[in-house]
Write a protein that holds these residues in place. Structure first.
Motif, PDB file in Angstrom:
ATOM      1  N   MET A  79       8.486 -32.894 133.012  1.00  0.00           N
ATOM      2  CA  MET A  79       8.793 -33.943 132.076  1.00  0.00           C
ATOM      3  C   MET A  79       9.015 -33.321 130.707  1.00  0.00           C
ATOM      4  SD  MET A  79       6.585 -37.350 131.229  1.00  0.00           S
ATOM      5  CE  MET A  79       7.322 -38.305 132.533  1.00  0.00           C
ATOM      6  N   LYS A  80      10.123 -33.676 130.098  1.00  0.00           N
ATOM      7  CA  LYS A  80      10.475 -33.118 128.795  1.00  0.00           C
ATOM      8  C   LYS A  80       9.819 -33.904 127.675  1.00  0.00           C
ATOM      9  CE  LYS A  80      14.973 -31.520 130.345  1.00  0.00           C
ATOM     10  NZ  LYS A  80      16.417 -31.575 130.135  1.00  0.00           N
ATOM     11  N   ASN A  81       9.723 -33.265 126.519  1.00  0.00           N
ATOM     12  CA  ASN A  81       9.107 -33.920 125.366  1.00  0.00           C
ATOM     13  C   ASN A  81       9.876 -35.168 124.957  1.00  0.00           C
ATOM     14  OD1 ASN A  81       6.921 -32.236 125.078  1.00  0.00           O
ATOM     15  ND2 ASN A  81       7.993 -30.829 123.728  1.00  0.00           N
ATOM     16  N   SER A  82      11.207 -35.124 125.074  1.00  0.00           N
ATOM     17  CA  SER A  82      11.999 -36.298 124.703  1.00  0.00           C
ATOM     18  C   SER A  82      11.675 -37.480 125.614  1.00  0.00           C
ATOM     19  CB  SER A  82      13.489 -35.971 124.769  1.00  0.00           C
ATOM     20  OG  SER A  82      13.847 -35.554 126.075  1.00  0.00           O
ATOM     21  N   GLU A  83      11.389 -37.218 126.879  1.00  0.00           N
ATOM     22  CA  GLU A  83      11.013 -38.277 127.808  1.00  0.00           C
ATOM     23  C   GLU A  83       9.631 -38.823 127.463  1.00  0.00           C
ATOM     24  OE1 GLU A  83      11.223 -36.329 131.549  1.00  0.00           O
ATOM     25  OE2 GLU A  83      13.407 -36.406 131.646  1.00  0.00           O
ATOM     26  N   ILE A  84       8.737 -37.935 127.056  1.00  0.00           N
ATOM     27  CA  ILE A  84       7.376 -38.339 126.714  1.00  0.00           C
ATOM     28  C   ILE A  84       7.384 -39.228 125.475  1.00  0.00           C
ATOM     29  CG2 ILE A  84       5.126 -37.482 125.928  1.00  0.00           C
ATOM     30  CD1 ILE A  84       5.603 -35.045 127.735  1.00  0.00           C
ATOM     31  N   LEU A  85       8.229 -38.913 124.503  1.00  0.00           N
ATOM     32  CA  LEU A  85       8.288 -39.694 123.267  1.00  0.00           C
ATOM     33  C   LEU A  85       8.758 -41.120 123.522  1.00  0.00           C
ATOM     34  CD1 LEU A  85       9.765 -37.040 120.811  1.00  0.00           C
ATOM     35  CD2 LEU A  85       7.408 -37.858 120.935  1.00  0.00           C
ATOM     36  N   ASN A  86       9.528 -41.331 124.584  1.00  0.00           N
ATOM     37  CA  ASN A  86      10.036 -42.662 124.903  1.00  0.00           C
ATOM     38  C   ASN A  86       9.026 -43.520 125.643  1.00  0.00           C
ATOM     39  OD1 ASN A  86      12.523 -42.132 123.699  1.00  0.00           O
ATOM     40  ND2 ASN A  86      13.359 -41.279 125.560  1.00  0.00           N
ATOM     41  N   LEU A  87       7.924 -42.940 126.092  1.00  0.00           N
ATOM     42  CA  LEU A  87       6.914 -43.684 126.838  1.00  0.00           C
ATOM     43  C   LEU A  87       5.998 -44.445 125.892  1.00  0.00           C
ATOM     44  CD1 LEU A  87       5.790 -40.977 129.433  1.00  0.00           C
ATOM     45  CD2 LEU A  87       7.349 -42.878 129.839  1.00  0.00           C
ATOM     46  N   THR A  88       5.451 -45.557 126.393  1.00  0.00           N
ATOM     47  CA  THR A  88       4.437 -46.271 125.620  1.00  0.00           C
ATOM     48  C   THR A  88       3.103 -45.563 125.816  1.00  0.00           C
ATOM     49  OG1 THR A  88       3.839 -47.746 127.429  1.00  0.00           O
ATOM     50  CG2 THR A  88       5.638 -48.468 125.977  1.00  0.00           C
ATOM     51  N   THR A  89       2.120 -45.934 125.025  1.00  0.00           N
ATOM     52  CA  THR A  89       0.802 -45.308 125.111  1.00  0.00           C
ATOM     53  C   THR A  89       0.180 -45.561 126.481  1.00  0.00           C
ATOM     54  OG1 THR A  89       0.527 -45.581 122.735  1.00  0.00           O
ATOM     55  CG2 THR A  89      -1.457 -45.143 124.013  1.00  0.00           C
ATOM     56  N   GLU A  90       0.327 -46.771 126.994  1.00  0.00           N
ATOM     57  CA  GLU A  90      -0.228 -47.099 128.309  1.00  0.00           C
ATOM     58  C   GLU A  90       0.454 -46.283 129.409  1.00  0.00           C
ATOM     59  OE1 GLU A  90       0.918 -49.529 126.188  1.00  0.00           O
ATOM     60  OE2 GLU A  90      -1.067 -50.060 125.435  1.00  0.00           O
ATOM     61  N   GLU A  91       1.769 -46.099 129.282  1.00  0.00           N
ATOM     62  CA  GLU A  91       2.500 -45.299 130.261  1.00  0.00           C
ATOM     63  C   GLU A  91       2.066 -43.841 130.206  1.00  0.00           C
ATOM     64  OE1 GLU A  91       6.500 -46.164 129.066  1.00  0.00           O
ATOM     65  OE2 GLU A  91       6.716 -47.743 130.578  1.00  0.00           O
ATOM     66  N   ILE A  92       1.769 -43.342 129.017  1.00  0.00           N
ATOM     67  CA  ILE A  92       1.307 -41.958 128.874  1.00  0.00           C
ATOM     68  C   ILE A  92      -0.038 -41.791 129.567  1.00  0.00           C
ATOM     69  CG2 ILE A  92       0.459 -40.247 127.213  1.00  0.00           C
ATOM     70  CD1 ILE A  92       2.683 -41.104 125.331  1.00  0.00           C
ATOM     71  N   ILE A  93      -0.939 -42.744 129.363  1.00  0.00           N
ATOM     72  CA  ILE A  93      -2.255 -42.670 130.000  1.00  0.00           C
ATOM     73  C   ILE A  93      -2.116 -42.692 131.518  1.00  0.00           C
ATOM     74  CG2 ILE A  93      -4.436 -43.903 130.313  1.00  0.00           C
ATOM     75  CD1 ILE A  93      -4.122 -44.784 127.346  1.00  0.00           C
ATOM     76  N   ALA A  94      -1.242 -43.559 132.017  1.00  0.00           N
ATOM     77  CA  ALA A  94      -1.012 -43.632 133.467  1.00  0.00           C
ATOM     78  C   ALA A  94      -0.392 -42.335 133.984  1.00  0.00           C
ATOM     79  CB  ALA A  94      -0.111 -44.815 133.793  1.00  0.00           C
ATOM     80  N   GLN A  95       0.525 -41.776 133.228  1.00  0.00           N
ATOM     81  CA  GLN A  95       1.187 -40.536 133.635  1.00  0.00           C
ATOM     82  C   GLN A  95       0.202 -39.368 133.649  1.00  0.00           C
ATOM     83  OE1 GLN A  95       4.413 -40.652 134.583  1.00  0.00           O
ATOM     84  NE2 GLN A  95       4.348 -38.523 135.203  1.00  0.00           N
ATOM     85  N   ILE A  96      -0.728 -39.342 132.704  1.00  0.00           N
ATOM     86  CA  ILE A  96      -1.753 -38.293 132.679  1.00  0.00           C
ATOM     87  C   ILE A  96      -2.589 -38.365 133.946  1.00  0.00           C
ATOM     88  CG2 ILE A  96      -3.892 -37.537 131.564  1.00  0.00           C
ATOM     89  CD1 ILE A  96      -2.587 -38.248 128.874  1.00  0.00           C
ATOM     90  N   ALA A  97      -3.007 -39.574 134.312  1.00  0.00           N
ATOM     91  CA  ALA A  97      -3.810 -39.738 135.532  1.00  0.00           C
ATOM     92  C   ALA A  97      -3.032 -39.293 136.765  1.00  0.00           C
ATOM     93  CB  ALA A  97      -4.240 -41.192 135.673  1.00  0.00           C
ATOM     94  N   GLU A  98      -1.759 -39.642 136.801  1.00  0.00           N
ATOM     95  CA  GLU A  98      -0.916 -39.264 137.945  1.00  0.00           C
ATOM     96  C   GLU A  98      -0.746 -37.746 138.024  1.00  0.00           C
ATOM     97  OE1 GLU A  98       3.735 -39.814 139.105  1.00  0.00           O
ATOM     98  OE2 GLU A  98       2.689 -41.558 138.278  1.00  0.00           O
ATOM     99  N   GLU A  99      -0.499 -37.124 136.880  1.00  0.00           N
ATOM    100  CA  GLU A  99      -0.303 -35.673 136.854  1.00  0.00           C
ATOM    101  C   GLU A  99      -1.592 -34.930 137.213  1.00  0.00           C
ATOM    102  OE1 GLU A  99       2.365 -33.699 136.472  1.00  0.00           O
ATOM    103  OE2 GLU A  99       3.682 -35.440 136.355  1.00  0.00           O
ATOM    104  N   LYS A 100      -2.742 -35.467 136.772  1.00  0.00           N
ATOM    105  CA  LYS A 100      -4.014 -34.828 137.128  1.00  0.00           C
ATOM    106  C   LYS A 100      -4.256 -34.910 138.628  1.00  0.00           C
ATOM    107  CE  LYS A 100      -6.564 -35.071 132.808  1.00  0.00           C
ATOM    108  NZ  LYS A 100      -7.788 -35.546 132.133  1.00  0.00           N
TER     109      LYS A 100
END
Length: 76
Positions: free
Chosen positions: A1-22
């Motif tokens: 996942m690129k930084n530009s993609e991460i910047l477009n995510l909401t905070t809730e989506e980032i938290i969910a993505q962290i859990a998924e990646e872990k």
């Protein structure tokens, strides 16, 4: 996942993505411990993606705190 993609995510989506990646990282580590996985660099990429996501989450939290402090200062 690129930084530009991460910047477009909401905070809730980032938290969910962290859990998924872990979860993905732990599965990769387990698979690699049992038998060598085809591309061990995937472990490194998963770790770096988690770090990128956590960095963006920290930056957003710091910006929120600074905004709250600024608003509190203006109200006084």
């Amino acid at each position: 996942m690129k930084n530009s993609e991460i910047l477009n995510l909401t905070t809730e989506e980032i938290i969910a993505q962290i859990a998924e990646e872990k979860a993905t990282l732990s599965k990769l580590k387990f698979a690699h411990a049992v038998s060598a996985i085809e591309n061990p660099n995937r472990i490194k990429f998963a770790r770096k993606t988690i770090a990128r996501l956590q960095t963006e989450l920290t930056n957003r939290n710091a910006a929120d705190v600074a905004e709250v402090k600024e608003t509190a200062t203006e109200e006084q």
